[in-house]
Design an enzyme around this catalytic site. Structure first.
Site, PDB file in Angstrom:
ATOM      1  N   TYR A 202      87.880 -11.086  12.638  1.00 48.19           N
ATOM      2  CA  TYR A 202      87.659 -11.144  11.199  1.00 48.19           C
ATOM      3  C   TYR A 202      87.587 -12.599  10.747  1.00 48.19           C
ATOM      4  O   TYR A 202      88.585 -13.328  10.790  1.00 48.19           O
ATOM      5  CB  TYR A 202      88.766 -10.418  10.438  1.00 48.19           C
ATOM      6  N   SER A 203      86.405 -13.003  10.335  1.00 52.02           N
ATOM      7  CA  SER A 203      86.136 -14.403   9.952  1.00 52.02           C
ATOM      8  C   SER A 203      86.508 -15.369  11.075  1.00 52.02           C
ATOM      9  O   SER A 203      86.956 -16.489  10.818  1.00 52.02           O
ATOM     10  CB  SER A 203      86.866 -14.767   8.658  1.00 52.02           C
TER      11      SER A 203
END
Length: 216
Positions: A59-60
């Site tokens: 995530y990111s």
């Protein structure tokens, strides 16, 4: 807040889990939650009795883990109050994602699992991960190599429990029987997509989890 055991394990988690997929600014336009807003969300969840927080290294590209770790620190309570879950498998750079390089920064090989776990611990600012989940199947790696690496992390105390995310019923069952035969730490939970309009989980996965004692 209600609390339940996660599958057949002794780990007690809140029925509601706060997911941190939207934390960060570089994840396919899914979310753009910065540190200040994340601090507010985490505090509201904790004050409501939530002890279970979920993220993933992809995530990111790690930013979600960093933000979640920082947010939990702002609560000024002991580490033992939290159940922190994260995941491993997905590409952790643009080059690994589009196949132009960084070829070992993705997958469920021993190399990637060990390195990814160590990096997740640093980003989350913790000494151990409560629930470490494999984030999808890896066609390029043998299942025994994956399970052995995960088992080593448990034996080293870096991970307490193992989970699986986005696997088919047959792959989960294969892994469970191999883990039992090799005396490896088993999966205790499944994280999978489920909604009013996406109910494929009910066909095979939920019956499997009920029969084998996996938390969902």
């Amino acid at each position: 807040m209600q609390y339940v055991n996660l599958g057949n394990s002794g780990l007690k988690v809140s029925r509601l889990c706060l997911g941190a997929m939207t934390f960060g600014f570089n994840f396919r336009n899914i979310g753009a939650v910065g540190q200040e807003d994340a601090n507010t969300m985490v505090k509201k969840a904790y004050d409501a009795g939530v002890n279970f927080f979920d993220t993933a290294d992809m995530y990111s590209f790690g930013e979600s883990e960093e933000i979640l770790g920082n947010a939990l620190k702002t609560l000024n309570v002991t580490r033992e109050k939290f159940v922190i879950a994260t995941k491993v498998r997905s590409p952790l750079s643009e080059a690994a994602m589009n196949g132009t390089g960084d070829v070992n920064n993705v997958g469920l090989s021993r190399k990637h699992i060990i390195e990814a776990c160590n990096n997740s611990l640093k980003r989350l600012k913790i000494d151990y991960i409560d629930l470490y989940q494999v984030h999808g199947w890896d066609l390029s790696c043998g299942l025994e190599e994956t399970l052995e690496a995960l088992n080593d992390l448990v034996r080293q105390g870096k991970v307490l429990y193992l989970g699986v995310s986005n696997w088919t019923a047959r792959h989960i069952m294969k892994a469970m029987y191999l883990a039992k035969a090799k005396n490896y730490s088993p999966f205790v939970s499944l994280q999978a997509y489920y909604s009013l309009v996406g109910r494929d989980l009910e066909h095979e996965l939920l019956p499997l989890c009920n029969e084998e004692g996996l938390g969902v």
